[in-house]
Enzyme design. Structure first.
Site: not given
Length: 563
Positions: A290, A535, A532
């Site tokens: 990702s 990312h 998060d």
């Protein structure tokens, strides 16, 4: 008497003066200038004085970054054309749109960067200040200053040049470097400065001079409040909601106000139109986890922003959500090219093994993922893997790693990772046509969890600035040390995008709690337990990865990227 004013001698007198002085002054002047350059700059090489001495090697070139938008003056100005002009006077008017390219690669000259002199910060050129000049003719100490007028290029300094450097520099700084309308930061030379057949040669010369030859992944983040992101906050419809921090309510936008500055050289902004033109008829594929999807969405948005008719850009299956495993491909119809993402978090194959006590999941370290058919024919491939190797199952390595019919009862994760990379390297060497396909491996993107990991209450909330002190950065990731051992053994050239250190600085760039939109205060409070910090917000840090990809392709690329 003002030394910059000429006495009104008659033309016959001037003609006689030239006859007497031209040969003698040429020889003495050239010799003194050559010796001055040689002693002041130990790295000065004789072939590179072609802009100073007529008759030097016209084919010599320096090892430096090559970029299509930079321009340089040719040293091929003919003697006959110069003789038609009885005397070259580099006046203030002729230098109002001059570009000065400093060929010195030393980081010290980076302090004379564009912002301090009033130039656009994205120009990618080191500006030579007047302290770089060692003589009144405006020749830089390292022989690298280039003077270009409106109709004449002072490429051959074997004629007399009269110039007031203080006035010239003042006017030059006022003129600045022109910025293209597409806001991509491309510098351009005034159209009158080059003519016809010499234009391509002039551009190539300047490409060699504007950018130093350095490790573009070694540098620091500098604040840049003036330049805009490649696409406005919240504007791109192809950013996953998880990455769209602006739409999810992040109150600050400081994370887009930082620019990567390599130590010792400059890199260009990503010119989306140029990128697409060079990608015409080709396929660019991002393969990995990702974090590579993060980079892929950034690239799609950068290129999409430059297209007028947005309907001519689309994902071929019509999907707008990209979180599920699979293959996604964006077509850019105007250029007949595609930018794809192939989900393959380990690169090697996830599998199952039938044991005495039933079936269980394994990871085949000796086999590539079955998605290879989707990218083996790509023109540019950007691989990454690493984050999934930190999860509990892979970290423990108990009854999980498999080779052939053997499942290891226990195998250290770094050993398993190295074996997987070796399988990847062998597949590349056996299946990729190195004459056609350019292979990249993007390194490990550093996380910034504090107080725990992603699944145990780790946080990066309220971070609004990068790490400023390099002593607070972590060691080079062990998994990338494994990659360092694998790549040199490969037959196929692979460009390693070592982004680990540059990401380590950016503790401010993660979605944190802004990975979704919260309807209530209770939802937001709950979100603080599941942040998060791996990312990146878009626009944001992955845009710089793509800028570095662009720079690497311009330097090392094949086919269209060479021109």
């Amino acid at each position: 008497m003002d030394s910059n004013k000429k006495l009104p001698f008659s033309e016959p007198f001037l003609s006689q003066r030239r006859k007497v002085l031209s040969g003698f002054s040429l020889g003495i002047g050239a010799s003194l200038l050559f010796l001055t350059l040689l002693f002041l700059n130990p790295s000065f090489k004789v072939p590179n004085v072609q802009v100073l001495l007529q008759g030097s090697d016209q084919n010599s070139s320096s090892s430096s970054w090559h970029f299509p938008f930079s321009t340089s003056p040719s040293s091929n100005a003919s003697v006959s054309s110069l003789q038609r002009k009885s005397e070259v006077n580099v006046s203030v008017e002729a230098l109002e749109k001059t570009h000065l390219g400093n060929l010195n690669n030393h980081r010290g000259n980076a302090s004379l960067h564009a912002e301090e002199q009033g130039f656009p910060p994205e120009t990618g050129a080191l500006v030579a200040g007047k302290e770089n000049f060692s003589d009144p003719n405006g020749v830089a100490k390292d022989g690298g200053a280039l003077l270009g007028g409106k109709r004449e290029i002072a490429a051959n300094l074997s004629v007399s040049v009269e110039v007031n450097t203080d006035t010239v520099m003042q006017k030059t700084m006022e003129g600045g470097l022109q910025k293209e309308n597409n806001n991509m930061g491309n510098s351009s030379l005034d159209g009158n400065a080059v003519e016809g057949k010499n234009e391509g040669e002039l551009m190539k010369k300047m490409q060699d001079g504007f950018l130093g030859n350095c490790d573009i992944f070694d540098g620091s983040w500098v604040r840049d409040d003036d330049s805009k992101p490649y696409y406005p906050l919240g504007s791109c419809p192809y950013v996953d909601r998880d990455f769209d921090c602006h739409l999810n309510g992040r109150p600050d936008s400081e994370y887009v106000n930082w620019k990567w500055k390599p130590n010792g050289c400059d890199i260009p902004s990503l010119n989306a139109t140029d990128f697409l033109e060079k990608l015409r008829g080709q396929k660019l594929v991002f393969v990995g986890d990702s974090l590579n999807r993060n980079m892929w969405e950034s690239m799609v948005c950068i290129l999409w922003q430059s297209i007028r008719d947005k309907k001519r850009v689309y994902e071929i299956s019509g999907r707008t959500e990209f979180k599920k495993k699979g293959v996604y491909a964006f077509m850019f119809e105007d250029y007949n090219c595609s930018v794809d993402f192939v989900s393959s978090p380990f690169i090697v194959r996830e599998s199952t093994f039938k044991g005495k006590n039933g079936s269980f999941e394994t990871l085949r370290l000796d086999l590539m993922d079955q998605t290879t058919s989707m990218y083996h024919d790509a023109d540019i491939i950007v691989f990454n893997t690493g984050h999934w190797w930190t999860h509990e199952k892979t970290s423990k390595g108990e009854d999980y790693y498999q080779e052939g019919n053997h499942v290891y009862p226990r195998l250290k994760v770094l050993d398993a990772f190295t074996r997987a990379l070796t399988t990847w390297a062998k597949w590349i060497d056996d299946n990729i046509n190195a004459n056609r396909t350019q292979v990249f491996f993007r390194g490990y993107s550093v996380t910034h969890f504090r107080g725990g990991q992603w699944n145990s209450g780790g946080q990066c909330h309220k971070e609004t600035e990068p790490i400023m002190n390099g002593t607070h950065l972590r060691k080079y990731p062990s998994k990338m040390r494994a990659l360092d051992h694998v790549i040199p053994k490969m037959k196929t050239p692979v460009i390693y995008m070592n982004i680990s250190r540059m990401t380590d600085y950016r503790k401010d760039g993660h979605p944190s709690i802004y990975r979704m939109e919260y309807k209530t205060a209770a939802e937001r409070a709950s979100a603080e337990l599941h942040q998060d910090c791996s990312h990146w917000c878009l626009p944001g840090v992955p845009d710089t990865w793509n800028q570095l990809l662009y720079a690497s392709l311009l330097k090392h690329g094949k086919g269209n990227w060479k021109s």
